[in-house]
Write a protein that holds these residues in place. Structure first.
Motif, short mmCIF file in Angstrom:
data_model
loop_
_atom_site.label_atom_id
_atom_site.label_comp_id
_atom_site.label_asym_id
_atom_site.label_seq_id
_atom_site.Cartn_x
_atom_site.Cartn_y
_atom_site.Cartn_z
N LEU A 215 25.93 -3.02 39.84
CA LEU A 215 26.18 -2.70 38.42
C LEU A 215 25.00 -3.03 37.49
CD1 LEU A 215 28.40 -1.47 36.56
CD2 LEU A 215 29.12 -3.81 36.08
N PRO A 216 24.38 -4.22 37.62
CA PRO A 216 23.29 -4.53 36.66
C PRO A 216 22.15 -3.51 36.73
CG PRO A 216 24.00 -6.52 37.81
CD PRO A 216 24.68 -5.37 38.49
N GLU A 217 21.81 -3.10 37.95
CA GLU A 217 20.70 -2.16 38.09
C GLU A 217 21.08 -0.79 37.50
OE1 GLU A 217 19.16 -2.05 42.08
OE2 GLU A 217 18.03 -0.22 41.59
N ARG A 218 22.29 -0.36 37.82
CA ARG A 218 22.77 0.94 37.33
C ARG A 218 22.83 0.95 35.79
NH1 ARG A 218 22.66 5.38 36.96
NH2 ARG A 218 24.36 6.86 36.78
N ALA A 219 23.31 -0.16 35.22
CA ALA A 219 23.44 -0.25 33.75
C ALA A 219 22.05 -0.24 33.11
CB ALA A 219 24.19 -1.52 33.37
N ALA A 220 21.10 -0.89 33.77
CA ALA A 220 19.73 -0.93 33.23
C ALA A 220 19.12 0.47 33.28
CB ALA A 220 18.88 -1.92 34.02
N GLU A 221 19.35 1.18 34.39
CA GLU A 221 18.84 2.55 34.50
C GLU A 221 19.35 3.43 33.36
OE1 GLU A 221 18.91 2.85 39.35
OE2 GLU A 221 20.30 4.12 38.22
N MET A 222 20.64 3.26 33.07
CA MET A 222 21.24 4.10 32.01
C MET A 222 20.95 3.56 30.62
SD MET A 222 24.98 5.22 33.50
CE MET A 222 25.43 6.08 31.98
N GLY A 223 20.42 2.37 30.54
CA GLY A 223 20.14 1.78 29.24
C GLY A 223 21.40 1.49 28.44
N ILE A 224 22.44 0.99 29.13
CA ILE A 224 23.71 0.68 28.46
C ILE A 224 23.51 -0.46 27.45
CG2 ILE A 224 26.06 -0.23 28.79
CD1 ILE A 224 25.90 2.51 29.97
#
Ligand code: SAH
Length: 494
Positions: A215-224
């Protein structure tokens, strides 16, 4: 009279999620004190007569400290005002609503609380995640991911993991890596489904789904970014199947609606219902010609006419106001037949108990002229705009029909120049701009300047005439199949 404070939960953003009781309180408010999390759509519901106090808090710096907010509420109520304190979501779910009420209680001020729909449940729901489900979770835990300055997160991760329930973290975007680490170290399965919902229930909502460990990596990719929920638990696996909100045809689309204020409502509502983010910019307004001796004169001898023709609801309004001012009512029409250019004008007649005898197949001036020319034997009275389209009168003249063309309202373009809007249009911030008449095109152009670059917008036009005006200014256009609001909405969703 002593004042009163009503603490109202504004809900997570979608103004439809404000409670009926909350809306009633808002409508009675003299002073409204609100936070950053209260959405523009809810702020629009504040009565224009009410005084607004923005105490919005930024994530890192606090423009108005809590003590001061408490003080403001106390002072406004003691000054005798009816105060509504609007807070995002529910006031008691990490909203410090309790602290505010304590201050009021101690200050001897009358208060009440209207609960709101919390983002912890609603933003998840709009992300397609039911917070409980018999197959996945039998408890729900709402946790703050906010740590006091300089301090570590104070969360008992082991206790949370043991519950095997759904975990929802608020204010957790910054602490996301620490939260995930805490859960994994406490023994949670790294493959547990997890999700984040950013700006939940708002038109710009985004969802990010991943296993807990990813989740942290995915959220960072999306710029949440904040405001967002972190949701952890088996229920997150349902999102792909249940994310109804993201599937709305206009989800993520930004649309500028340029109708006059009093007529913008239905169009905006229909676009919003399909998920669009609507900005209203009423760039024209109509004003009845007043006094209007020409209309008074013709209404005095209405029965001379076989037909009465209307090309807009504004014309119907002007007619009705004048008729009433003359001390008459619908009976004055006797057997005079009524023509309306389209269904919206027909509806405006219906509002006065009148039914249109004729609506042309295509809702524009030329077709109305042709239809009337065919139907009429006697004289026609047209009550329309000062700059009404010649296509209508040309068709009648050609057919040798006698008519009176009386201007009963005019279009006013008195917008202050908006550099901000120009920038938004030129940078492509809007996917579409709706034009419901040629005059709305003229109104927009007058508000941003004819020299502006309109090539990055797409004008959704109600008909050919409107599109013609838009093309003159270099606006790329799409034209509705019929000249109706529904067809315009369909065009947007195509
Ligand atoms: N009283 C509010 C919560 C205030 S704490 C409520 O009941 O909803 C602020 C946090 O709420 C944000 O950091 C975010 O985690 C969450 N939040 C508020 N509005 C949100 C929204 N529209 N979408 C996602 N999270 C939201």
């Amino acid at each position: 009279m002593p004042g009163k404070v009503t603490l109202v939960g504004a809900g997570p953003g979608d103004s439809g999620l404000l409670t009926v009781k909350g809306l009633r309180a808002l409508e009675q408010a003299e002073v409204v004190v609100y936070d950053r999390l209260v959405s523009p759509a809810v702020l629009e519901l504040i009565p224009s007569a009410a005084r607004r106090i923005d105490v919005g808090k930024e994530a890192s710096h606090h423009p108005v400290p809590q003590d001061r907010i408490n003080q403001i509420l106390l002072e406004e109520a003691q000054a005798g005002h009816n105060v509504v304190r609007l807070k995002g979501g529910d006031p008691f779910v990490f909203g410090r609503g309790g602290e505010e009420l304590e201050t009021l209680a101690r200050g001897g001020v009358e208060f009440a609380e209207v609960p709101g729909v919390t983002s912890a449940i609603a933003a998840a729901a709009y992300g397609g995640i039911p917070v409980t489900h018999r197959d996945y979770a039998s408890s729900l835990h709402i946790v703050t991911g906010h740590a006091r300055e300089g301090a570590e997160l104070d969360i008992d991760f082991e206790a949370l993991v043991r519950t095997r329930g759904t975990l929802v973290f608020l204010m957790g975007v910054t602490a996301l890596p620490a939260i995930v680490k805490g859960l994994l170290e406490a023994g949670m399965n790294p493959d547990t489904p997890a999700a984040m919902v950013e700006r939940g229930t708002l038109p710009g909502q985004r969802r990010c789904g991943a296993s807990l460990k990813a989740l942290p990596e995915r959220a960072a990719e999306m710029g949440i970014r904040s405001p967002a929920l972190i949701i952890v638990g088996g229920v997150c696996a349902l999102a792909e199947e249940l994310c109804w909100f993201e599937r709305l045809p206009l989800h993520g689309k930004r649309i500028l609606v340029t109708r006059p204020r009093e007529r913008a409502g239905t169009l905006s509502e229909k676009l919003r219902a399909l998920g669009a983010e609507v900005t209203e910019f009423p760039c024209i307004r109509t004003e009845p010609v007043s006094p209007c001796p020409a209309m008074e004169d013709t209404l005095g001898r209405l029965l001379e006419y076989e037909w009465l023709g209307f090309t807009s609801a504004a014309g119907v309004d002007a007619f009705w106001t004048c008729l009433r001012a003359l001390g008459k009512d619908a009976r004055a029409l006797g057997g005079v037949k009524l023509a309306a250019i389209g269904p919206a004008t027909g509806k405006a007649l219906e509002a006065h108990g009148l039914t249109a005898d004729l609506i042309p197949e295509v809702y524009d001036a030329a077709h109305m002229g042709a239809a009337l020319a065919k139907a009429a034997k006697g004289k026609i009275l047209l009550l329309r705009a000062e700059e009404g389209s010649p296509a209508l009168t040309d068709a009648l003249a050609e057919a040798g029909i006698v008519f009176d063309d009386v201007p009963v309202y005019r279009t006013i373009y008195d917008n202050p120049r908006s550099a901000e809007l120009r920038k938004a249009l030129e940078s492509g911030e809007f996917d579409f701009v709706t034009f419901t008449s040629a005059s709305t095109v003229k109104g927009l152009v007058s508000a941003v300047g004819a020299e502006a670059d309109f090539s990055r917008i797409v004008g959704l036009c109600i008909g050919e005439q409107t599109a013609g005006e838009a093309r003159k200014h270099g606006i790329p256009v799409k034209i509705a199949e019929k000249a109706t609001i529904d067809a315009l909405v369909e065009l947007a969703a195509k």
